[in-house]
Scaffold this motif. Structure first.
Motif, mmCIF file in Angstrom:
data_model
loop_
_atom_site.group_PDB
_atom_site.id
_atom_site.type_symbol
_atom_site.label_atom_id
_atom_site.label_comp_id
_atom_site.label_asym_id
_atom_site.label_seq_id
_atom_site.Cartn_x
_atom_site.Cartn_y
_atom_site.Cartn_z
ATOM 1 N N GLY A 110 -14.582 -7.955 8.573
ATOM 2 C CA GLY A 110 -15.800 -8.759 8.543
ATOM 3 C C GLY A 110 -17.008 -8.009 8.021
ATOM 4 O O GLY A 110 -18.041 -8.625 7.739
ATOM 5 N N LYS A 111 -16.876 -6.678 7.878
ATOM 6 C CA LYS A 111 -17.962 -5.835 7.356
ATOM 7 C C LYS A 111 -17.476 -5.028 6.156
ATOM 8 O O LYS A 111 -17.935 -3.920 5.913
ATOM 9 N N LEU A 112 -16.544 -5.591 5.392
ATOM 10 C CA LEU A 112 -15.842 -4.833 4.369
ATOM 11 C C LEU A 112 -16.512 -4.839 3.005
ATOM 12 O O LEU A 112 -15.981 -4.254 2.056
ATOM 13 N N ALA A 113 -17.654 -5.483 2.871
ATOM 14 C CA ALA A 113 -18.317 -5.559 1.565
ATOM 15 C C ALA A 113 -18.593 -4.155 1.022
ATOM 16 O O ALA A 113 -19.090 -3.289 1.746
ATOM 17 N N MET A 114 -18.280 -3.947 -0.277
ATOM 18 C CA MET A 114 -18.475 -2.644 -0.918
ATOM 19 C C MET A 114 -19.228 -2.757 -2.244
ATOM 20 O O MET A 114 -19.257 -1.816 -3.033
ATOM 21 N N THR A 115 -19.846 -3.904 -2.468
ATOM 22 C CA THR A 115 -20.620 -4.138 -3.684
ATOM 23 C C THR A 115 -22.016 -4.613 -3.310
ATOM 24 O O THR A 115 -22.155 -5.530 -2.486
ATOM 25 N N HIS B 184 -29.638 16.127 1.467
ATOM 26 C CA HIS B 184 -29.389 14.739 1.099
ATOM 27 C C HIS B 184 -28.185 14.227 1.887
ATOM 28 O O HIS B 184 -27.177 14.934 2.015
ATOM 29 N N ILE B 185 -28.286 12.999 2.397
ATOM 30 C CA ILE B 185 -27.123 12.267 2.886
ATOM 31 C C ILE B 185 -27.143 10.927 2.163
ATOM 32 O O ILE B 185 -28.069 10.129 2.336
ATOM 33 N N SER B 186 -26.137 10.704 1.343
ATOM 34 C CA SER B 186 -26.102 9.547 0.449
ATOM 35 C C SER B 186 -25.048 8.562 0.922
ATOM 36 O O SER B 186 -23.868 8.904 1.026
ATOM 37 N N ALA B 187 -25.466 7.333 1.221
ATOM 38 C CA ALA B 187 -24.552 6.281 1.670
ATOM 39 C C ALA B 187 -24.166 5.411 0.484
ATOM 40 O O ALA B 187 -25.014 4.726 -0.086
ATOM 41 N N THR B 188 -22.893 5.465 0.094
ATOM 42 C CA THR B 188 -22.414 4.670 -1.032
ATOM 43 C C THR B 188 -21.005 4.153 -0.733
ATOM 44 O O THR B 188 -20.353 4.575 0.234
ATOM 45 N N HIS B 189 -20.535 3.283 -1.621
ATOM 46 C CA HIS B 189 -19.147 2.804 -1.563
ATOM 47 C C HIS B 189 -18.360 3.322 -2.757
ATOM 48 O O HIS B 189 -17.460 2.629 -3.252
ATOM 49 N N LEU B 190 -18.667 4.527 -3.205
ATOM 50 C CA LEU B 190 -17.954 5.127 -4.331
ATOM 51 C C LEU B 190 -16.642 5.726 -3.828
ATOM 52 O O LEU B 190 -16.435 6.934 -3.774
ATOM 53 N N ILE B 191 -15.743 4.838 -3.467
ATOM 54 C CA ILE B 191 -14.439 5.188 -2.916
ATOM 55 C C ILE B 191 -13.556 3.967 -3.089
ATOM 56 O O ILE B 191 -14.043 2.825 -3.110
ATOM 57 N N GLU B 192 -12.262 4.174 -3.238
ATOM 58 C CA GLU B 192 -11.344 3.055 -3.405
ATOM 59 C C GLU B 192 -11.112 2.357 -2.066
ATOM 60 O O GLU B 192 -10.884 3.021 -1.052
ATOM 61 N N PRO B 193 -11.154 1.011 -2.017
ATOM 62 C CA PRO B 193 -10.942 0.294 -0.744
ATOM 63 C C PRO B 193 -9.626 0.655 -0.070
ATOM 64 O O PRO B 193 -9.549 0.730 1.166
ATOM 65 N N GLU B 194 -8.584 0.890 -0.868
ATOM 66 C CA GLU B 194 -7.278 1.186 -0.275
ATOM 67 C C GLU B 194 -7.218 2.554 0.389
ATOM 68 O O GLU B 194 -6.214 2.888 1.038
ATOM 69 N N SER B 195 -8.263 3.364 0.234
ATOM 70 C CA SER B 195 -8.285 4.644 0.945
ATOM 71 C C SER B 195 -8.481 4.452 2.442
ATOM 72 O O SER B 195 -8.277 5.375 3.219
ATOM 73 N N SER B 196 -8.887 3.262 2.844
ATOM 74 C CA SER B 196 -9.102 2.944 4.262
ATOM 75 C C SER B 196 -8.033 1.972 4.744
ATOM 76 O O SER B 196 -7.726 0.998 4.051
ATOM 77 N N PRO B 197 -7.464 2.183 5.920
ATOM 78 C CA PRO B 197 -6.465 1.244 6.443
ATOM 79 C C PRO B 197 -7.037 -0.135 6.750
ATOM 80 O O PRO B 197 -6.280 -1.107 6.864
ATOM 81 N N THR B 198 -8.357 -0.237 6.841
ATOM 82 C CA THR B 198 -8.976 -1.540 7.091
ATOM 83 C C THR B 198 -9.294 -2.293 5.802
ATOM 84 O O THR B 198 -9.708 -3.455 5.841
#
Length: 422
Positions: free
Chosen positions: A223-228, A250-264
């Motif tokens: 339900g919180k899986l948006a990455m764009t 610096h602490i940078s919050a991004t979604h520069l990672i493949e979704p399948e890297s997470s089991p969720t």
């Protein structure tokens, strides 16, 4: 150091200025110019943005810069910002304004999901039609054409020669350094070891700086899986060992990672960097053949202070990740994971999974006559060699305490105005 596979090497198009303290440190290298007022005007010339105050921001430059709005951010990035505020960080309205210590949504040189690079921003159709401009794709430069200590042009890797009254190298921290060294401009012992005749014994490649990056990764809740969009938000703050007016984290919050890297099926990266490192690396030629990649040594976290500050910064990041607000969107910590607990374990994990922020600078640094690292002067002209100038991030005397994108563009704006007066 190993490079983590958690995050692909995708540039998010982050548009951050360097701070006045960065340029003060540059001027301390006996450089003329590079004043705060000159830097402000050069930044304003390049940008076109609706963000911030008119006195501080550019409204009509070639490079569009967009301040991301809260409603544009993913739920997890919004939670990261809120959790950071709960940890005591200030919520910033304009990170490219007067204050940078806090947390902010990114400013990006991105329009409708497309990064606006300098070719797109500066090389308009009108510019491309100019009779005094020729653009050549697929051309790689091997070395300078030198008449003694005077540059007369360049030679491409296919042997094509291009003559010029002045040569401007803008090949980046690796490319510009490599071209100079293949031309006989660099550390004499290194050049002789490769059979390259020495034209000028200069410390090219010996002051490489970059910023180490560690990826603290969280699996997102269903339900919180948006990455764009992938670009998100930034903490810019100081460690306990920072000098006066220094912001070194610096602490940078991004979604520069493949979704399948997470089991969720969704993840967020809170990437941590020490942005003013003490450690110095190097770049050297592997051979005199331009097709052979240079030998690059980042030398990340070689200095004990860098290691201490990185551990401290990752601990701050994990506190934010474990907080109540962020836990509403994060299922659990993927990296480093709950088996990594004490400082010694954390340091080992960081060293084994370190990446690069890819803000490489200072291989052809500016400096005065008494600066042992100096390769070029305050306007990018190479010491001891006539008619060749370097204009890119390689000439930064040291890496600025931020992303280098805007400052590299600003450097070209500033030097063009200063050298050519237009």
């Amino acid at each position: 150091m190993a490079h983590s596979a958690a995050v692909p090497g995708v540039n998010a198009g982050v548009a951050l200025r360097a701070r006045p303290v960065d340029f003060a440190r540059w001027r301390a290298r006996d450089l003329s110019g590079w004043t705060d007022s000159e830097m402000l005007e050069a930044y304003k010339r390049l940008e076109n943005t609706s963000a911030g105050d008119d006195s501080l921001r550019g409204r009509s430059g070639p490079l569009p810069i967009h301040q991301m709005r809260r409603e544009e951010l993913t739920p997890s990035v919004r939670a990261f910002i809120d959790a950071s505020v709960s940890e005591g960080l200030e919520r910033l309205a304009d990170v490219n304004g007067t204050g940078q210590n806090g947390v902010t949504a990114y400013q990006l040189n991105v329009l409708e999901g497309v990064r606006q690079n300098t070719g797109m921003a500066y090389l308009s159709d009108g510019v491309r039609r100019r009779p005094n401009l020729t653009l050549r794709g697929g051309t790689e430069i091997d070395r300078l054409i030198l008449d003694g200590d005077v540059a007369r042009g360049v030679v491409a890797t296919d042997g094509t020669e291009f003559t010029a009254d002045e040569v401007i190298l803008s090949a980046g921290a690796y490319g510009s350094a490599a071209i100079l060294m293949r031309s006989g401009i660099g550390p004499a012992d290194h050049l002789r070891s490769l059979g390259i005749p020495v034209v000028a014994d200069l410390p090219v490649g010996l002051h490489l700086q970059n910023q180490p990056f560690f990826y603290n990764v969280y699996a997102l809740r269903p339900g919180k899986l948006a990455m764009t969009p992938p670009g998100g938000a930034l903490i810019w703050t100081r460690s306990s060992e920072a000098a006066d007016d220094e912001l070194d984290i610096h602490i940078s919050a991004t979604h520069l990672i493949e979704p399948e890297s997470s089991p969720t099926g969704g993840a967020i990266v809170l990437a941590v960097s020490i942005i003013r490192p003490d450690s110095i690396g190097s770049v050297r030629l592997s051979s005199r053949d331009p097709r052979d990649a240079p030998v690059i040594d980042y030398n990340f976290l070689a200095e004990p202070r860098d290691r201490r500050r990185m551990v401290e910064a990752v601990k701050l990041c994990r506190r934010i990740g474990a907080g109540e607000r962020f836990s509403e969107v994060a299922e659990f910590e993927l990296l480093p994971g709950d088996t990594v607990r004490d400082d010694a374990e954390l340091e080992r994990h960081i060293l084994d999974n370190l990446g690069s922020y890819e803000h490489t600078t200072s291989t052809v640094p500016m400096g005065g006559d008494d600066d042992e690292w100096a390769v070029v002067d305050s306007v990018g002209a190479v010491h001891s060699v006539a008619n060749v100038r370097v204009v890119d991030a390689s000439i930064f005397p040291e890496v600025p305490a931020t992303a280098t994108n805007l400052t590299a563009i600003m450097t070209a704006e500033y030097l063009f105005q200063r050298v050519y007066g237009t």
